[in-house]
Scaffold this motif. Structure first.
Motif, PDB file in Angstrom:
ATOM      1  N   ASN A  41       0.806  -1.233   0.000  1.00 19.77           N
ATOM      2  CA  ASN A  41       0.000   0.000   0.000  1.00 19.77           C
ATOM      3  C   ASN A  41       0.833   1.274   0.000  1.00 19.77           C
ATOM      4  N   ILE A  42       2.159   1.143  -0.162  1.00 21.91           N
ATOM      5  CA  ILE A  42       2.933   2.382  -0.051  1.00 21.91           C
ATOM      6  C   ILE A  42       3.757   2.666  -1.313  1.00 21.91           C
ATOM      7  N   CYS A  43       3.100   2.404  -2.447  1.00 22.45           N
ATOM      8  CA  CYS A  43       3.732   2.608  -3.745  1.00 22.45           C
ATOM      9  C   CYS A  43       4.330   4.023  -3.868  1.00 22.45           C
ATOM     10  N   GLU A  44       3.551   5.031  -3.460  1.00 24.60           N
ATOM     11  CA  GLU A  44       4.012   6.426  -3.653  1.00 24.60           C
ATOM     12  C   GLU A  44       5.237   6.752  -2.802  1.00 24.60           C
ATOM     13  N   VAL A  45       5.358   6.060  -1.680  1.00 22.44           N
ATOM     14  CA  VAL A  45       6.532   6.281  -0.823  1.00 22.44           C
ATOM     15  C   VAL A  45       7.781   5.766  -1.546  1.00 22.44           C
ATOM     16  N   PHE A  46       7.622   4.616  -2.209  1.00 24.45           N
ATOM     17  CA  PHE A  46       8.773   4.043  -2.920  1.00 24.45           C
ATOM     18  C   PHE A  46       9.289   4.948  -4.022  1.00 24.45           C
ATOM     19  N   PHE A  47       8.365   5.699  -4.634  1.00 18.00           N
ATOM     20  CA  PHE A  47       8.792   6.593  -5.712  1.00 18.00           C
ATOM     21  C   PHE A  47       9.029   8.021  -5.228  1.00 18.00           C
ATOM     22  N   PHE A  48       9.214   8.156  -3.909  1.00 26.09           N
ATOM     23  CA  PHE A  48       9.528   9.452  -3.279  1.00 26.09           C
ATOM     24  C   PHE A  48       8.489  10.519  -3.612  1.00 26.09           C
ATOM     25  N   ARG A  49       7.224  10.082  -3.702  1.00 23.46           N
ATOM     26  CA  ARG A  49       6.185  11.074  -3.984  1.00 23.46           C
ATOM     27  C   ARG A  49       5.437  11.480  -2.717  1.00 23.46           C
ATOM     28  N   LYS A  50       5.582  10.664  -1.655  1.00 20.75           N
ATOM     29  CA  LYS A  50       4.860  10.973  -0.433  1.00 20.75           C
ATOM     30  C   LYS A  50       5.708  10.610   0.775  1.00 20.75           C
ATOM     31  N   GLN A  51       5.555  11.410   1.848  1.00 25.34           N
ATOM     32  CA  GLN A  51       6.270  11.109   3.094  1.00 25.34           C
ATOM     33  C   GLN A  51       5.616   9.873   3.716  1.00 25.34           C
ATOM     34  N   PHE A  52       6.419   9.014   4.313  1.00 29.40           N
ATOM     35  CA  PHE A  52       5.944   7.720   4.798  1.00 29.40           C
ATOM     36  C   PHE A  52       4.766   7.850   5.781  1.00 29.40           C
ATOM     37  N   ALA A  53       4.953   8.676   6.849  1.00 29.75           N
ATOM     38  CA  ALA A  53       3.908   8.779   7.880  1.00 29.75           C
ATOM     39  C   ALA A  53       2.646   9.444   7.323  1.00 29.75           C
ATOM     40  N   VAL A  54       2.829  10.350   6.356  1.00 29.88           N
ATOM     41  CA  VAL A  54       1.660  11.004   5.751  1.00 29.88           C
ATOM     42  C   VAL A  54       0.875   9.969   4.936  1.00 29.88           C
ATOM     43  N   GLN A  55       1.619   9.079   4.250  1.00 27.15           N
ATOM     44  CA  GLN A  55       0.958   8.008   3.497  1.00 27.15           C
ATOM     45  C   GLN A  55       0.187   7.082   4.456  1.00 27.15           C
ATOM     46  N   ILE A  56       0.797   6.747   5.586  1.00 28.53           N
ATOM     47  CA  ILE A  56       0.115   5.872   6.555  1.00 28.53           C
ATOM     48  C   ILE A  56      -1.138   6.586   7.081  1.00 28.53           C
ATOM     49  N   ALA A  57      -1.029   7.925   7.293  1.00 24.54           N
ATOM     50  CA  ALA A  57      -2.200   8.676   7.775  1.00 24.54           C
ATOM     51  C   ALA A  57      -3.318   8.642   6.734  1.00 24.54           C
ATOM     52  N   GLU A  58      -2.950   8.692   5.447  1.00 29.05           N
ATOM     53  CA  GLU A  58      -3.991   8.624   4.408  1.00 29.05           C
ATOM     54  C   GLU A  58      -4.688   7.261   4.440  1.00 29.05           C
ATOM     55  N   LEU A  59      -3.900   6.201   4.669  1.00 31.12           N
ATOM     56  CA  LEU A  59      -4.504   4.864   4.758  1.00 31.12           C
ATOM     57  C   LEU A  59      -5.415   4.805   5.993  1.00 31.12           C
ATOM     58  N   TYR A  60      -4.969   5.443   7.070  1.00 33.23           N
ATOM     59  CA  TYR A  60      -5.763   5.538   8.310  1.00 33.23           C
ATOM     60  C   TYR A  60      -7.140   6.129   7.995  1.00 33.23           C
ATOM     61  N   HIS A  61      -7.163   7.189   7.166  1.00 33.18           N
ATOM     62  CA  HIS A  61      -8.437   7.876   6.898  1.00 33.18           C
ATOM     63  C   HIS A  61      -9.310   7.129   5.893  1.00 33.18           C
ATOM     64  N   GLN A  62      -8.709   6.174   5.148  1.00 33.71           N
ATOM     65  CA  GLN A  62      -9.497   5.531   4.079  1.00 33.71           C
ATOM     66  C   GLN A  62     -10.582   4.605   4.594  1.00 33.71           C
ATOM     67  N   ILE A  63     -10.378   4.027   5.798  1.00 32.23           N
ATOM     68  CA  ILE A  63     -11.372   3.082   6.306  1.00 32.23           C
ATOM     69  C   ILE A  63     -11.862   3.547   7.669  1.00 32.23           C
ATOM     70  N   GLN A  64     -13.180   3.690   7.786  1.00 38.43           N
ATOM     71  CA  GLN A  64     -13.753   4.121   9.068  1.00 38.43           C
ATOM     72  C   GLN A  64     -14.024   2.888   9.920  1.00 38.43           C
ATOM     73  N   ASP A  65     -13.038   2.461  10.632  1.00 38.01           N
ATOM     74  CA  ASP A  65     -13.209   1.297  11.505  1.00 38.01           C
ATOM     75  C   ASP A  65     -12.229   1.422  12.655  1.00 38.01           C
ATOM     76  N   ARG A  66     -12.199   0.452  13.546  1.00 34.89           N
ATOM     77  CA  ARG A  66     -11.299   0.554  14.704  1.00 34.89           C
ATOM     78  C   ARG A  66      -9.866   0.194  14.333  1.00 34.89           C
ATOM     79  N   MET A  67      -9.714  -0.519  13.220  1.00 36.76           N
ATOM     80  CA  MET A  67      -8.365  -0.885  12.769  1.00 36.76           C
ATOM     81  C   MET A  67      -8.374  -1.068  11.260  1.00 36.76           C
TER      82      MET A  67
END
Ligand code: HEM
Length: 427
Positions: A41-67
């Motif tokens: 799930n971190i394709c953009e991080v590999f290509f230096f397009r997104k900061q790692f923790a910001v990418q994880i935060a985006e994944l955090y926001h994608q699903i409204q659940d407890r985990m």
């Protein structure tokens, strides 16, 4: 023809191998984000397009659940979102989550394996027990004098620089201040980062946090690809940094052993001053909410573990992430999260903020040992500077702060120019 067939089969085998875990979260009934072959799930991080923790935060926001289940390369990681689960991971079930998921190996990199941050549970316990007495209230008070004298140098530096130009890069001047503080309070040397543009300590600091592709890959691999570290025998920091820190530490230990009268002074009056100005506290907390430097907490599960109040069971070795950036920018906890509102932390509002969704220094036994120290260093500098200067944005100040995709901590990717004007009135 034969070689084409062989190539296709090889690709197919590699593809199958690299995607072999991709049904992991589905089988566990954990809501997850569909991964991409090879990168997870971190394709953009590999290509230096997104900061790692910001990418994880985006994944955090994608699903409204407890985990949320995610994949890094082909490895399953769990992002826990619910403050109640976070409380279990960081505090209540600390014995199960004592290790970080970040890789640590004494044979490959003895420096980082002996850093408290990276250390494995057994070594960590010894290091933490040894270091805790350094951060007691009494010891911190003794540091005020030393830090205060650096703050004075900082103000002098700003005064001299603003005579030349009123517009300064806040990122650069703050880095020089914090490096002088670290050099003096940690190593007992005057590193002269404010005085000397090319001070060794400053250049070494830049080298640690200036992200060349090589540095980025080296440090990211510690987080997400331990097999690569083992294979390439990579150290966290480059050899030059390693030797410099080793030399500085040993020479200072020798100096202290020979000069046991070395002591620091005191400037409690500055502290009395900032106690009166609680607003500075609230500003610091709000800055750390919007821009938490370490925006991702990681732990590794050490046994079969049932996530509280769910049917989800995770296996030993499962990395667990807490997206500090995601939580700090979650509308549910911080309404209007992109807005800078220090009053969120005022006396009347602070009871609405839980230690399990406001986590700039982490939480539990493995939280940041330097928390109180950092707040003192920040407050001392802010109080002095704000009493001497008016600081405003200028035409070159970026409207929105964006983060360097090459840094694992949250670092702005552009200079932060601000306009400094000596105040007519001093506090
Ligand atoms: C504003 C400045 C700082 C911030 C926001 C910060 C934040 C953090 C965070 C989020 C963690 C991880 C906590 C966790 O996993 O629960 C951490 C760990 C740590 N920090 Fe800081 N930190 C700061 C400054 C410092 C300073 C100045 C020092 C040293 C004096 C320091 C020493 C450490 C150490 C040793 C750990 C690892 C603790 C352990 O694993 O037991 N930090 N920090």
């Amino acid at each position: 023809m034969h070689s084409l067939l062989l190539l296709c089969i090889t690709f197919y085998v590699i593809y199958k191998y690299l995607t072999r875990n991709f049904d992991y979260w589905e089988q566990k009934n954990v809501p997850y984000i569909r991964p991409k072959p090879f990168f997870g799930n971190i394709c953009e991080v590999f290509f230096f397009r997104k900061q790692f923790a910001v990418q994880i935060a985006e994944l955090y926001h994608q699903i409204q659940d407890r985990m949320v289940g995610i994949f890094i390369l082909n490895q399953p990681f769990l992002i826990v979102k619910d403050p109640e689960i976070i409380k279990h991971v960081l505090v209540k079930d600390f014995d199960i989550f004592r290790n970080r998921s970040i890789y640590s190996n004494e044979n490959i990199d003895s420096l980082s394996a002996n850093f408290m941050f990276f250390a494995e549970a057994n070594k960590w316990k010894i290091l933490r027990t040894k270091a805790s007495p350094i951060f007691t209230s009494g010891k911190l008070k003794n540091m005020y004098g030393t830090v205060g004298s650096i703050v004075k140098k900082f103000v002098n530096y700003l005064t001299e620089e603003t005579v030349k130009t009123p517009i300064l890069d806040a990122r650069e001047v703050c880095a020089r201040y914090s490096m002088d503080v670290v050099a003096t309070t940690n190593f007992g040397v005057d590193a002269a980062c404010l005085k000397d543009k090319n001070a060794d300590f400053y250049l070494i600091g830049r080298r640690m946090f200036d992200f060349s592709y090589e540095n980025t890959i080296r440090q990211a691999a510690y987080f997400v690809a331990p097999f690569f570290i083992k294979f390439a025998k990579l150290q966290t920091f480059d050899r030059h940094v390693y030797n410099y820190i080793k030399h500085l530490t040993t020479s200072q230990i020798n100096f202290r052993e020979e000069n046991d009268n070395y002591r620091n002074g005191d400037i409690i009056d500055i502290l009395v001053e900032f106690k009166r100005r609680k607003v500075i506290n609230d500003m610091i907390f709000e800055v750390l909410r919007k821009y938490p430097p370490l925006s991702l907490l990681d732990r590794k599960c050490s046994t079969i573990y049932k996530i509280p109040n769910s049917d989800v069971i995770i296996e030993p070795g499962t990395p667990v992430y807490i997206s500090v950036y995601g939580l700090h920018h979650d509308e549910k906890y911080f309404p209007n999260p992109e807005k800078f509102i220090p009053e969120r932390f005022s006396k009347e509002n602070e009871r609405n903020i839980s230690d399990y969704f406001y986590l700039p220094f982490g939480n539990g036994p493995r939280n940041c040992i330097g928390k109180r120290y950092s707040i003192i260093v920040l407050k001392l500098a802010l109080v002095e500077i704000l009493s001497e200067f008016e600081i405003k944005t200028c035409i070159n100040t970026p409207l929105k702060i964006e983060y360097s995709p090459k840094s694992l901590t949250l670092v702005p990717n552009k200079n932060l120019y601000l306009k400094f004007k000596k105040s007519a009135i001093h506090f």
